[in-house]
Design a protein around this motif. Structure first.
Motif, PDB file in Angstrom:
ATOM      1  N   SER A   1      -3.343  -1.138 -10.946  1.00 36.01           N
ATOM      2  CA  SER A   1      -4.749  -0.789 -10.721  1.00 36.01           C
ATOM      3  C   SER A   1      -5.530  -1.927 -10.092  1.00 36.01           C
ATOM      4  CB  SER A   1      -5.397  -0.368 -12.042  1.00 36.01           C
ATOM      5  OG  SER A   1      -5.308  -1.404 -13.007  1.00 36.01           O
ATOM      6  N   VAL A   2      -5.067  -3.151 -10.310  1.00 31.84           N
ATOM      7  CA  VAL A   2      -5.622  -4.311  -9.605  1.00 31.84           C
ATOM      8  C   VAL A   2      -4.423  -5.044  -8.990  1.00 31.84           C
ATOM      9  CG1 VAL A   2      -6.906  -6.473  -9.775  1.00 31.84           C
ATOM     10  CG2 VAL A   2      -7.522  -4.539 -11.254  1.00 31.84           C
TER      11      VAL A   2
ATOM     12  N   ASN B   1       0.826  -1.201   0.000  1.00 24.20           N
ATOM     13  CA  ASN B   1       0.000   0.000   0.000  1.00 24.20           C
ATOM     14  C   ASN B   1       0.864   1.257   0.000  1.00 24.20           C
ATOM     15  OD1 ASN B   1      -2.723  -1.164   0.192  1.00 24.20           O
ATOM     16  ND2 ASN B   1      -2.038  -1.891   2.209  1.00 24.20           N
ATOM     17  N   SER B   2       2.031   1.151   0.575  1.00 23.06           N
ATOM     18  CA  SER B   2       2.967   2.276   0.686  1.00 23.06           C
ATOM     19  C   SER B   2       4.352   1.709   0.914  1.00 23.06           C
ATOM     20  CB  SER B   2       2.566   3.191   1.851  1.00 23.06           C
ATOM     21  OG  SER B   2       3.622   4.056   2.212  1.00 23.06           O
ATOM     22  N   PHE B   3       5.377   2.491   0.606  1.00 24.29           N
ATOM     23  CA  PHE B   3       6.745   2.046   0.873  1.00 24.29           C
ATOM     24  C   PHE B   3       6.985   1.901   2.370  1.00 24.29           C
ATOM     25  CE2 PHE B   3      11.393   2.308   1.038  1.00 24.29           C
ATOM     26  CZ  PHE B   3      11.735   1.447   0.008  1.00 24.29           C
TER      27      PHE B   3
ATOM     28  N   THR C   1      -2.094  -1.632 -15.841  1.00 26.41           N
ATOM     29  CA  THR C   1      -3.548  -1.832 -15.893  1.00 26.41           C
ATOM     30  C   THR C   1      -3.958  -3.297 -15.974  1.00 26.41           C
ATOM     31  OG1 THR C   1      -3.624  -1.685 -18.314  1.00 26.41           O
ATOM     32  CG2 THR C   1      -3.803   0.378 -17.065  1.00 26.41           C
ATOM     33  N   LEU C   2      -3.008  -4.208 -16.154  1.00 25.69           N
ATOM     34  CA  LEU C   2      -3.352  -5.621 -16.321  1.00 25.69           C
ATOM     35  C   LEU C   2      -3.560  -6.303 -14.967  1.00 25.69           C
ATOM     36  CD1 LEU C   2      -0.975  -6.693 -19.206  1.00 25.69           C
ATOM     37  CD2 LEU C   2      -3.285  -5.765 -19.339  1.00 25.69           C
TER      38      LEU C   2
ATOM     39  N   LYS D   1      -8.975   5.507 -14.603  1.00 24.96           N
ATOM     40  CA  LYS D   1     -10.020   5.256 -13.610  1.00 24.96           C
ATOM     41  C   LYS D   1      -9.947   6.251 -12.462  1.00 24.96           C
ATOM     42  CE  LYS D   1     -10.583   0.373 -14.708  1.00 24.96           C
ATOM     43  NZ  LYS D   1     -10.641  -1.033 -14.187  1.00 24.96           N
ATOM     44  N   GLY D   2      -9.764   7.527 -12.836  1.00 24.39           N
ATOM     45  CA  GLY D   2      -9.796   8.619 -11.870  1.00 24.39           C
ATOM     46  C   GLY D   2      -8.510   8.878 -11.121  1.00 24.39           C
ATOM     47  N   LYS D   3      -7.450   8.107 -11.388  1.00 25.43           N
ATOM     48  CA  LYS D   3      -6.178   8.288 -10.690  1.00 25.43           C
ATOM     49  C   LYS D   3      -5.104   8.684 -11.689  1.00 25.43           C
ATOM     50  CE  LYS D   3      -2.891   5.723  -7.727  1.00 25.43           C
ATOM     51  NZ  LYS D   3      -3.004   6.484  -6.469  1.00 25.43           N
TER      52      LYS D   3
END
Length: 580
Positions: free
Chosen positions: A534-535, A340-342, A377-378, A396-398
């Motif tokens: 993104s996923v 989620n973050s470094f 994006t994959l 997608k908004g980001k």
């Protein structure tokens, strides 16, 4: 002399020194004579103030770029990092006989000064320390330089002023003597932190002795002693460095800063809470009359605009932080490791890392630092996954790329080359930070350094139990596993110095005095590339080169600066350093 008077007057005019108004009413400002200065208490004190403004603090400089702490967003290639320092192209030069002359003038004029006996004693000692530290800054670059203790006659025959270089060991012995004697005449009060006192002189003595000892043990004598120190003197200097550091520690005048339970917050505030008990000597900034630009120059660009983000800590620096349990396992990154973050990558690390370095996901001024440089994006990772890397586009908004990445808006220069930014010495309250408006004082000497010197010299003198006790004061404050006489080594002491004093302008010079720069600097320094997937809406990090060239530090050349062609042209009696 006229130049000195003019400089002093400029400080009076702009209100940077405190003088009574009647000083300015005596006669026209451009007519103040030499006699006026030495017959007027305010002007005499102003002369010393001027010397302080020229003191070699090297505050908030970019020396980090020359060692193994960071690279530089503006471009890391310099003659130092590329190994092209030469007689006509020096780096990190410091050859200031102007301030030496002005110190000598002051010391020769004091006998007739109207200052009180107590003030004469104090100011004379302060100026002797300024002169001694100036010589030290020259000696650690060049080895032996001409030692000028009196005011030279500018009208004497040229041959009388053809100075010879003193031996390097003569420089250190003279500097140590000056600092030792000056300490006896200086105030032992801890405040004010921006003025030289007994403990400042003693701390510099400890530094100089440590340097001399290191050169004696690890260096080589050349040119009949113009560079190098006799090896048999090493232990004597180590002992002097140890004793000086211990005298400051045992004086009780200073204390290790430990005001916050949160170890990260505590370490950050050492450098932000002015005049705290750990500070021995500092350069004072108020953000108005005297300000610095560390916040503006080094904040992530999206927070302050163009001209920021210059200091980019390298991967090697981050890897050097131990885990809190004392282990040194490598950070786990790569395309198969999602975070989620470094902060999750470094969650086991020494808290000083988070206090010192910013990365993808760091929180700052109510926002988040975003250094990712592409969007995957994959849903299934492949080695050839295409990335979206538009500087302005979204997915997608980001944003496709982070606002603080090397692919941010093209109007933003100074974008990170390593994936990291510096956090140390920066104030979150400055929103946005402005050039020349930062008011954090530069800490030139703090008590932690004295504990580190005590630990290093104790190891060099085969006192591992004392070394462990000393270094554990620092490690305990940091919140990491303590050492003992069985687990401590000289390498661990050096490593602790690397971490505790990071970005405080020690590391490059430590590598030089230990004579290990050629072992640690001759490679490409690294960073990380951060990619957003993104996923599942997480990030992965891969190791990359932060610099596009291999650094060069020549073992047979670069442990000393060249005297240079221009200086030898001005004074043919000077001898060039070996191999230049």
């Amino acid at each position: 002399m006229k130049t000195s008077i003019a400089i002093i007057l400029s400080f009076i005019i702009f209100g940077m020194i405190s003088c009574s108004e009647n000083v300015l009413d005596k006669q026209p400002l451009d007519k103040i004579s030499d006699a006026d200065v030495w017959n007027d208490v305010s002007l005499t004190k102003s002369y010393v103030t001027n010397l302080y403004t020229r003191f070699p603090f090297n505050a908030f400089s970019d020396w980090y770029r020359y060692g193994d702490e960071a690279t530089y967003a503006d471009g890391p290639k310099t003659n130092i990092t590329q190994g092209t320092v030469s007689r006509s192209s020096e780096g990190l030069a410091y050859w200031d006989y102007g301030i030496i002359r002005d110190c000598n003038i002051f010391l020769e004029k004091m006998d007739k000064s109207p200052l009180t006996v107590a003030d004469k004693k104090q100011y004379t000692a302060e100026v002797r320390v300024i002169r001694a530290v100036t010589y030290f800054e020259m000696a650690k670059r060049y080895g032996g330089v001409p030692l000028v203790k009196t005011v030279l006659d500018a009208f004497a025959p040229i041959s009388d002023n053809m100075l010879l270089r003193n031996k390097e060991v003569e420089m250190y012995d003279y500097i140590i003597k000056e600092l030792t004697e000056s300490a006896l005449d200086l105030s032992d009060a801890a405040n004010p932190r921006g003025r030289i006192n007994k403990w400042v002189a003693t701390a510099y003595k400890s530094r100089v002795c440590l340097w001399a000892a290191s050169i004696a043990k690890y260096g080589i004598e050349n040119s009949n002693g113009l560079t190098g120190v006799p090896p048999n003197l090493a232990n004597g200097y180590f002992n002097q460095a140890y004793d000086a550091a211990e005298s400051i520690i045992s004086s009780g005048k200073y204390s290790i800063f430990n005001n916050y339970a949160d170890k990260t917050v505590n370490y950050q505030n050492i450098f932000l809470e002015e005049n705290n008990g750990e500070v021995i000597f500092s350069k004072i900034y108020d953000g108005m009359n005297v300000g610095q630009s560390w916040d503006k120059s080094n904040s992530p660009p999206s927070f302050v605009g163009p001209g920021a983000g210059k200091c980019n800590p390298v991967w090697e620096m981050l890897e050097s932080y131990e885990n809190t349990d004392g282990s040194a396992t490598s950070m786990v990154i790569g395309a198969g490791n999602m975070y989620n973050s470094f902060s999750e990558v470094v969650k086991l690390k020494d808290p000083r890392l988070n206090a010192t370095i910013m990365y993808q996901g760091s929180l700052w001024q109510g926002d988040t630092v975003m250094t990712y440089s592409g969007t995957d994006t994959l849903t299934v990772f492949k080695a050839t996954n295409p990335l979206l890397t538009s500087k302005t586009g979204t997915w997608k908004g980001k944003r496709q790329t982070g606002k603080d990445s090397e692919l941010a808006n093209t109007s933003m220069d100074n974008l990170t080359k390593s994936g990291f930014y510096i956090n140390k010495y920066r104030k979150e309250a400055f929103k946005p930070a402005e050039a020349g408006k930062s008011d954090a004082d530069w800490i030139e000497i703090r008590l932690a350094e004295m504990y580190l010197i005590k630990a290093e010299t104790a190891m060099e003198l085969n006192k591992p139990d004392i070394a462990a006790q000393s270094i554990n004061v620092i490690r305990n404050r940091a919140g990491i596993t303590l050492l003992n006489s069985s687990t401590i080594t000289l390498d661990k002491v050096r490593h602790e110095r690397y971490i505790e004093l990071a970005f405080e302008n020690h590391r490059y010079w430590d590598l030089r005095r230990w004579r290990i720069a050629h072992k640690l600097l001759n490679h490409k320094f690294g960073g990380v590339k951060c990619i957003y997937r993104s996923v599942p809406k997480k990030y992965y990090f891969t190791k990359v080169d932060a610099e596009d060239f291999t650094r060069v530090f020549n073992e047979n050349l670069h442990y000393y600066n060249p005297i240079t062609l221009s200086r030898i042209s001005n004074m043919p009696s000077l001898v060039e350093n070996p191999n230049y």
